[in-house]
Design a protein around this motif. Sequence first.
Motif, PDB file in Angstrom:
ATOM      1  N   ARG A  73       0.826  -1.217   0.000  1.00 25.74           N
ATOM      2  CA  ARG A  73       0.000   0.000   0.000  1.00 25.74           C
ATOM      3  C   ARG A  73       0.856   1.263   0.000  1.00 25.74           C
ATOM      4  NH1 ARG A  73      -2.391  -4.022   2.751  1.00 25.74           N
ATOM      5  NH2 ARG A  73      -4.665  -4.253   2.689  1.00 25.74           N
ATOM      6  N   GLY A  74       2.134   1.093  -0.242  1.00 22.87           N
ATOM      7  CA  GLY A  74       3.030   2.253  -0.268  1.00 22.87           C
ATOM      8  C   GLY A  74       3.339   2.805   1.112  1.00 22.87           C
ATOM      9  N   ILE A  75       3.166   1.984   2.137  1.00 22.52           N
ATOM     10  CA  ILE A  75       3.405   2.442   3.514  1.00 22.52           C
ATOM     11  C   ILE A  75       4.638   1.727   4.076  1.00 22.52           C
ATOM     12  CG2 ILE A  75       2.456   2.503   5.857  1.00 22.52           C
ATOM     13  CD1 ILE A  75      -0.363   2.581   4.600  1.00 22.52           C
ATOM     14  N   ARG A  76       5.571   2.498   4.593  1.00 24.47           N
ATOM     15  CA  ARG A  76       6.772   1.898   5.184  1.00 24.47           C
ATOM     16  C   ARG A  76       6.579   1.692   6.683  1.00 24.47           C
ATOM     17  NH1 ARG A  76      11.395   4.378   1.420  1.00 24.47           N
ATOM     18  NH2 ARG A  76       9.997   5.483   0.025  1.00 24.47           N
ATOM     19  N   ILE A  77       7.293   0.727   7.205  1.00 24.87           N
ATOM     20  CA  ILE A  77       7.215   0.429   8.640  1.00 24.87           C
ATOM     21  C   ILE A  77       8.510   0.890   9.315  1.00 24.87           C
ATOM     22  CG2 ILE A  77       7.066  -1.419  10.365  1.00 24.87           C
ATOM     23  CD1 ILE A  77       4.457  -1.003   8.855  1.00 24.87           C
ATOM     24  N   LEU A  78       8.360   1.738  10.339  1.00 25.10           N
ATOM     25  CA  LEU A  78       9.520   2.192  11.118  1.00 25.10           C
ATOM     26  C   LEU A  78       9.489   1.529  12.488  1.00 25.10           C
ATOM     27  CD1 LEU A  78       9.348   6.076  10.554  1.00 25.10           C
ATOM     28  CD2 LEU A  78       9.961   4.299   8.926  1.00 25.10           C
ATOM     29  N   LEU A  79      10.624   0.983  12.887  1.00 24.65           N
ATOM     30  CA  LEU A  79      10.704   0.353  14.201  1.00 24.65           C
ATOM     31  C   LEU A  79      11.240   1.329  15.234  1.00 24.65           C
ATOM     32  CD1 LEU A  79      12.022  -3.279  13.905  1.00 24.65           C
ATOM     33  CD2 LEU A  79       9.677  -2.416  13.816  1.00 24.65           C
ATOM     34  N   ASP A  80      10.856   1.088  16.471  1.00 23.97           N
ATOM     35  CA  ASP A  80      11.308   1.895  17.588  1.00 23.97           C
ATOM     36  C   ASP A  80      12.532   1.196  18.185  1.00 23.97           C
ATOM     37  OD1 ASP A  80      11.346   3.552  19.896  1.00 23.97           O
ATOM     38  OD2 ASP A  80       9.158   3.732  19.824  1.00 23.97           O
ATOM     39  N   LEU A  81      13.676   1.860  18.144  1.00 18.87           N
ATOM     40  CA  LEU A  81      14.910   1.259  18.670  1.00 18.87           C
ATOM     41  C   LEU A  81      15.175   1.789  20.074  1.00 18.87           C
ATOM     42  CD1 LEU A  81      17.317   1.605  15.606  1.00 18.87           C
ATOM     43  CD2 LEU A  81      16.236  -0.504  16.446  1.00 18.87           C
ATOM     44  N   VAL A  82      15.165   0.890  21.030  1.00 21.86           N
ATOM     45  CA  VAL A  82      15.470   1.278  22.407  1.00 21.86           C
ATOM     46  C   VAL A  82      16.913   0.865  22.669  1.00 21.86           C
ATOM     47  CG1 VAL A  82      14.692   1.188  24.797  1.00 21.86           C
ATOM     48  CG2 VAL A  82      13.062   0.774  22.942  1.00 21.86           C
ATOM     49  N   LEU A  83      17.822   1.811  22.473  1.00 20.97           N
ATOM     50  CA  LEU A  83      19.251   1.500  22.486  1.00 20.97           C
ATOM     51  C   LEU A  83      19.948   2.007  23.744  1.00 20.97           C
ATOM     52  CD1 LEU A  83      20.048   2.590  18.801  1.00 20.97           C
ATOM     53  CD2 LEU A  83      19.381   0.327  19.620  1.00 20.97           C
ATOM     54  N   ASN A  84      19.248   2.780  24.536  1.00 22.27           N
ATOM     55  CA  ASN A  84      19.868   3.348  25.729  1.00 22.27           C
ATOM     56  C   ASN A  84      19.965   2.329  26.866  1.00 22.27           C
ATOM     57  OD1 ASN A  84      20.674   5.725  27.503  1.00 22.27           O
ATOM     58  ND2 ASN A  84      18.881   4.958  28.603  1.00 22.27           N
ATOM     59  N   HIS A  85      18.990   1.404  26.869  1.00 22.77           N
ATOM     60  CA  HIS A  85      18.914   0.444  27.978  1.00 22.77           C
ATOM     61  C   HIS A  85      18.272  -0.837  27.467  1.00 22.77           C
ATOM     62  CE1 HIS A  85      15.496   3.329  27.958  1.00 22.77           C
ATOM     63  NE2 HIS A  85      14.779   2.229  27.995  1.00 22.77           N
ATOM     64  N   THR A  86      18.402  -1.897  28.243  1.00 21.36           N
ATOM     65  CA  THR A  86      17.659  -3.121  27.937  1.00 21.36           C
ATOM     66  C   THR A  86      16.747  -3.396  29.126  1.00 21.36           C
ATOM     67  OG1 THR A  86      19.215  -4.610  29.053  1.00 21.36           O
ATOM     68  CG2 THR A  86      19.682  -4.084  26.728  1.00 21.36           C
ATOM     69  N   SER A  87      16.022  -4.490  29.034  1.00 18.73           N
ATOM     70  CA  SER A  87      15.338  -5.021  30.214  1.00 18.73           C
ATOM     71  C   SER A  87      16.383  -5.663  31.118  1.00 18.73           C
ATOM     72  CB  SER A  87      14.319  -6.066  29.765  1.00 18.73           C
ATOM     73  OG  SER A  87      13.985  -6.899  30.860  1.00 18.73           O
ATOM     74  N   ASN A  88      16.077  -5.719  32.407  1.00 20.38           N
ATOM     75  CA  ASN A  88      16.975  -6.462  33.306  1.00 20.38           C
ATOM     76  C   ASN A  88      16.869  -7.968  33.054  1.00 20.38           C
ATOM     77  OD1 ASN A  88      14.361  -6.571  34.365  1.00 20.38           O
ATOM     78  ND2 ASN A  88      15.109  -6.990  36.424  1.00 20.38           N
ATOM     79  N   GLU A  89      15.909  -8.376  32.212  1.00 18.94           N
ATOM     80  CA  GLU A  89      15.804  -9.790  31.854  1.00 18.94           C
ATOM     81  C   GLU A  89      16.505 -10.104  30.536  1.00 18.94           C
ATOM     82  OE1 GLU A  89      11.812 -11.378  32.234  1.00 18.94           O
ATOM     83  OE2 GLU A  89      11.484 -10.208  34.063  1.00 18.94           O
ATOM     84  N   HIS A  90      17.142  -9.109  29.931  1.00 15.99           N
ATOM     85  CA  HIS A  90      17.904  -9.398  28.713  1.00 15.99           C
ATOM     86  C   HIS A  90      19.079 -10.325  29.076  1.00 15.99           C
ATOM     87  CE1 HIS A  90      20.241  -8.969  25.080  1.00 15.99           C
ATOM     88  NE2 HIS A  90      19.244  -8.304  24.525  1.00 15.99           N
ATOM     89  N   PRO A  91      19.363 -11.351  28.233  1.00 17.87           N
ATOM     90  CA  PRO A  91      20.479 -12.259  28.539  1.00 17.87           C
ATOM     91  C   PRO A  91      21.801 -11.521  28.784  1.00 17.87           C
ATOM     92  CG  PRO A  91      19.268 -13.041  26.611  1.00 17.87           C
ATOM     93  CD  PRO A  91      18.631 -11.755  27.033  1.00 17.87           C
ATOM     94  N   TRP A  92      22.010 -10.387  28.107  1.00 17.89           N
ATOM     95  CA  TRP A  92      23.238  -9.622  28.364  1.00 17.89           C
ATOM     96  C   TRP A  92      23.303  -9.198  29.832  1.00 17.89           C
ATOM     97  CZ3 TRP A  92      22.624  -5.592  23.810  1.00 17.89           C
ATOM     98  CH2 TRP A  92      22.820  -6.254  22.575  1.00 17.89           C
TER      99      TRP A  92
END
Length: 539
Positions: free
Chosen positions: A93-112
């Motif tokens: 439909r000519g519509i692009r999808i933009l993702l939200d990048l949360v790069l400042n922090h992760t969840s405390n449940e992130h494996p890192w």
Amino acid sequence: MYNPSDWWKRAVIYQVYPRSFCDSNGDGIGDIPGIISKLDYLETLGVDAIWLSPVCRSPQVDNGYDVSDYRDIDPMFGTLEDMDRLIREAGARGIRILLDLVLNHTSNEHPWFLAASESRSDPYHEYYIWRDPLPGETPGDAAGFGSGSWQWVPAVGQYYYYQFSVWQPDLNWANPAVRQALYDMINWWADRGVGGFRLDVVDHLGKDPSLGVKVNGPRLHEYVREMSAACFQRPGLVTVGEAWSATPEIAKRYSDPDGSELSMVFQFEHILLDQAPGGSKWDLAPLPLKAFKQVMDRWQTELRGCGWNSLFYENHDLPRIVSRWGDDGEFREQSAQMLAILLFGMEGTPYIYEGQELGMTNMRLDLDEYQDIETRGMIDARRAEGYDDADILRSARAKSRDNARTPMQWNDAEHAGFTTGTPWLRVNENYREINAARQVGVSGSVFECYRALIRLRKAYPVFTEGAFSLLLPEDDDLFAYTRTTADETLLVVCNFRGRELPDPLAETEAGMTLLIGNYPDAQTTLRPYEARMYRKGEV
Ligand code: TEU
Ligand code: CA
């Protein structure tokens, strides 16, 4: 001059808050298949791109702004296959999808973070920001959302830094391995076909908590340029950074037309105008119209030719604009349209937050119904400080992030057609009156006003290229300006008051063609919240 690869200069971007947009399976939470089912609606509106608030795997402490896996979709929202289908079907439909990048922090449940907090010798330890205890120091309680603090981890005998909630540990951007891991992840998404990114709290990335520097740190632009070189140079990719601390000087660096950083940033100077001096967002003050005019004038003028503005009033963190700076009672439809006409005449890329195109209003929740982590923190803190509940409720109803997060109002069926189950957050009572079904195709509706504005922006170059000039700077009630190119002039006149006022620009208007207004008939005065947009030039 306009370069077609900068398609986003002629574009309008629509923000979807996935949890609240459309629920396809009756669990009360919006999801990706639900978004796909509404693509026709967004195509009708005419938007060019959708910015999706975070859909990656997350414990949802901060509704997805706490990511535990950047390369998977949270099961609540669907699957990676659903995401691929959304990208494809929107693209068709000519519509692009933009993702939200949360790069400042992760969840405390992130494996890192799990690895980082197990041992100081784990390589992931250096993915986060740590400090040793001070002599005699005993660990304290977690700080309020957004105020930034340190949290004790017994297993490593250190404190980690977090800017938002204690469940959102900040990543250590000074570590090149962190940056590379994030760039690989961004490219992985770009390879899947996303059209761009919104960067959460980009101004925090260069922080140095040991120096007390949170935003605009010394290495910030070095990092943004490095990330841009590594990820954002694909043709047509659009990027927008969230930068509460941006001044025009700083925004010019982020949005330098050489493309070395980002396409644009969200700045919040206008958004901060209606809080009491020295207070927080919860300390309410009316919008000072003259200051608002000055702020917009400055951003319009200073970025011209050397940067690019984003134009917005609402997002998932902010109240509904019609309740905030318009009148959500008697003049709801007029004031919602007035605010739209005002913004869409300016230079920059306009953003619409879901429901804004319907004139959706703030929500009257009770204190125990608020779910947002920031609002809950404010309620607890202010109760502890001795504020009374009536006061707290007044602030929450005006400014809580849950105002924007109530389910989208599709029609007058139960729960506004958002879900067949029980919505995760109550639907606004006014859904029988305010909903998409009552507005699409109905002339004079707020939806049709936004739709027409989107069409106009694509029809006339003056919207992209015209130089901004503020009119009547000393007027206390009107906001008026022109945009001018060699061949075209645009004139926008808005009455910010709920009463009829004389129109000092009537003579100028007489020589121009009315493009759009929010009253059906022409008159020489400006009626309550009246807005008119005129044009002169080649057809
Ligand atoms: O918001 C950044 C931010 O600074 C917020 O704390 C903002 O000041 C507040 O919401 C205004 O009331 C971004 C996201 O947009 C927000 O949803 C997240 O909670 C936050 O980052 C943390 O990721
Ligand atoms: Ca669902």
